[in-house]
Design a protein around this motif. Sequence first.
Motif, short mmCIF file in Angstrom:
data_model
loop_
_atom_site.label_atom_id
_atom_site.label_comp_id
_atom_site.label_asym_id
_atom_site.label_seq_id
_atom_site.Cartn_x
_atom_site.Cartn_y
_atom_site.Cartn_z
N GLN A 19 -17.90 67.03 15.49
CA GLN A 19 -18.73 65.78 15.72
C GLN A 19 -20.21 66.08 15.44
OE1 GLN A 19 -16.02 64.28 18.89
NE2 GLN A 19 -16.91 62.68 18.38
N VAL A 20 -20.64 67.32 15.91
CA VAL A 20 -21.86 67.82 15.64
C VAL A 20 -21.99 69.37 15.26
CG1 VAL A 20 -22.16 68.60 18.04
CG2 VAL A 20 -24.16 68.12 16.89
N ASN A 44 -23.01 64.31 13.44
CA ASN A 44 -24.63 64.52 13.68
C ASN A 44 -24.88 66.08 13.40
OD1 ASN A 44 -25.05 62.23 15.14
ND2 ASN A 44 -24.29 62.99 16.93
N ARG A 45 -26.05 66.21 12.90
CA ARG A 45 -26.58 67.55 12.55
C ARG A 45 -27.88 67.78 13.42
NH1 ARG A 45 -24.30 65.41 8.04
NH2 ARG A 45 -22.45 66.45 7.14
N LEU A 46 -27.91 68.56 14.16
CA LEU A 46 -29.13 68.80 15.03
C LEU A 46 -29.97 70.23 14.88
CD1 LEU A 46 -27.51 67.23 18.30
CD2 LEU A 46 -28.53 65.99 16.30
N LEU A 97 -22.78 67.75 28.00
CA LEU A 97 -22.93 66.67 27.07
C LEU A 97 -21.70 66.58 26.22
CD1 LEU A 97 -26.36 67.51 26.02
CD2 LEU A 97 -25.62 65.80 27.74
N ALA A 98 -21.38 65.40 25.71
CA ALA A 98 -20.32 65.08 24.94
C ALA A 98 -20.54 65.60 23.43
CB ALA A 98 -19.73 63.55 24.60
N PRO A 99 -19.60 66.01 22.80
CA PRO A 99 -19.94 66.40 21.30
C PRO A 99 -20.72 65.55 20.37
CG PRO A 99 -17.56 66.78 21.76
CD PRO A 99 -18.17 65.98 22.94
N ASP A 100 -20.70 64.18 20.64
CA ASP A 100 -21.19 63.03 19.79
C ASP A 100 -22.53 62.81 20.48
OD1 ASP A 100 -20.17 61.90 21.68
OD2 ASP A 100 -19.68 60.19 20.68
N THR A 105 -23.25 71.47 25.49
CA THR A 105 -22.46 70.55 24.52
C THR A 105 -20.97 71.21 24.37
OG1 THR A 105 -24.24 70.24 23.29
CG2 THR A 105 -22.40 69.38 22.36
N ARG A 106 -20.22 70.22 24.61
CA ARG A 106 -18.89 70.37 24.77
C ARG A 106 -18.27 70.46 23.35
NH1 ARG A 106 -18.61 66.30 28.83
NH2 ARG A 106 -17.50 65.01 27.06
N TYR A 107 -17.24 71.24 22.90
CA TYR A 107 -16.60 71.04 21.85
C TYR A 107 -15.06 70.68 21.69
CZ TYR A 107 -15.23 75.78 22.99
OH TYR A 107 -15.04 76.88 23.54
N ARG A 108 -14.74 70.29 20.48
CA ARG A 108 -13.27 69.95 20.47
C ARG A 108 -12.87 71.08 19.34
NH1 ARG A 108 -12.45 64.33 17.97
NH2 ARG A 108 -10.18 65.04 18.19
N ILE A 109 -11.59 71.66 19.63
CA ILE A 109 -10.65 72.70 18.87
C ILE A 109 -9.88 72.13 17.85
CG2 ILE A 109 -11.36 74.37 20.79
CD1 ILE A 109 -8.35 74.14 21.49
N ASP A 110 -9.41 70.70 18.08
CA ASP A 110 -8.42 70.10 17.36
C ASP A 110 -8.64 69.23 16.17
OD1 ASP A 110 -9.35 68.02 18.77
OD2 ASP A 110 -7.69 67.19 19.43
N ASP A 111 -9.96 69.26 15.67
CA ASP A 111 -10.38 68.29 14.50
C ASP A 111 -11.65 69.00 14.23
OD1 ASP A 111 -10.38 66.48 12.62
OD2 ASP A 111 -10.23 65.04 13.93
#
Length: 288
Positions: free
Chosen positions: A229-230, A208-210, A262-265, A220-226
């Motif tokens: 998602q936004v 997603n691009r917001l 909020l989840a990243p997606d 909004t949470r984020y992931r560091i391993d990939d």
Amino acid sequence: MAEHVLDSPPPGAGADWTIPQDWEAFTAEEHDTWNILFERQTALLPGRACEAYLRGLDVLRLSRPGIPDYRELNARLGDATGWQVVAVPGLVPDDVFFDHLANRRFVAGNFIRRPDQLDYLQEPDVFHDVFGHVPMLADPVFADYMEAYGKGGLRSLGFGSLDKLARLYWYTVEFGLVREAGGLRLFGSGIVSSRGESLFALDSDSPNRLGFDLERVMRTRYRIDDYQQVYFVIDSFADLLAATVETDFAPLYERLASLPDLAPDALLDDDEVLTRGTQAHATERAPA
């Protein structure tokens, strides 16, 4: 735990965690690694990175190839915006990091990835820190934003809201996009220093691009391993700076404490959705 995550300053480091860069100690292989990464990214980024970043690359074009010598780099960067790069042995504590930013010092890990790690490294090395961040620090408006973020970070420690403020850094300084030239351009250091994410962030239909919204970003949470998602898209660096310095963060932190993360997606009804992603990449990479 990553190799360069430390609990206290190691021998030879100052109380502020800085160490001498000792440029002469880098090996020929380490300089060659920088050169390979530098040439690859500078060939890829025109037309993808924002104009401020591309202009700022000139501060890295020094009198000799290889890992920049901070004595020369800081003379050029200091003339541009008053910022300096200081060497540290690895990831530093939050209060130390914020204090350096608040005083226009950017900390950079004093090591570089191995040749077999060109495409991915879990922790930030000198290429990520210098190639990714320093060109933007040569832009006066973004340089002011980074100083303001550091000062805000020091204040955040008293509110117990560091995780919320860290999301602002992640989705702007590390993985931000900006509207420019009739499209989207990269400015986040985690993108511009990565060949794969430089392509993914603009070309993939997965994320997603917001439109940027301060409160939304900080939820909004984020992931560091990939790959992300936004991605959040700012209108300009002046707008980003204004959103930071003109916001009273104390009531914002209080409000965020009552709202779910909020989840990243995640997508909300009031999001400005520039691109609704398929999340195909996240699905493909999800653990079994």
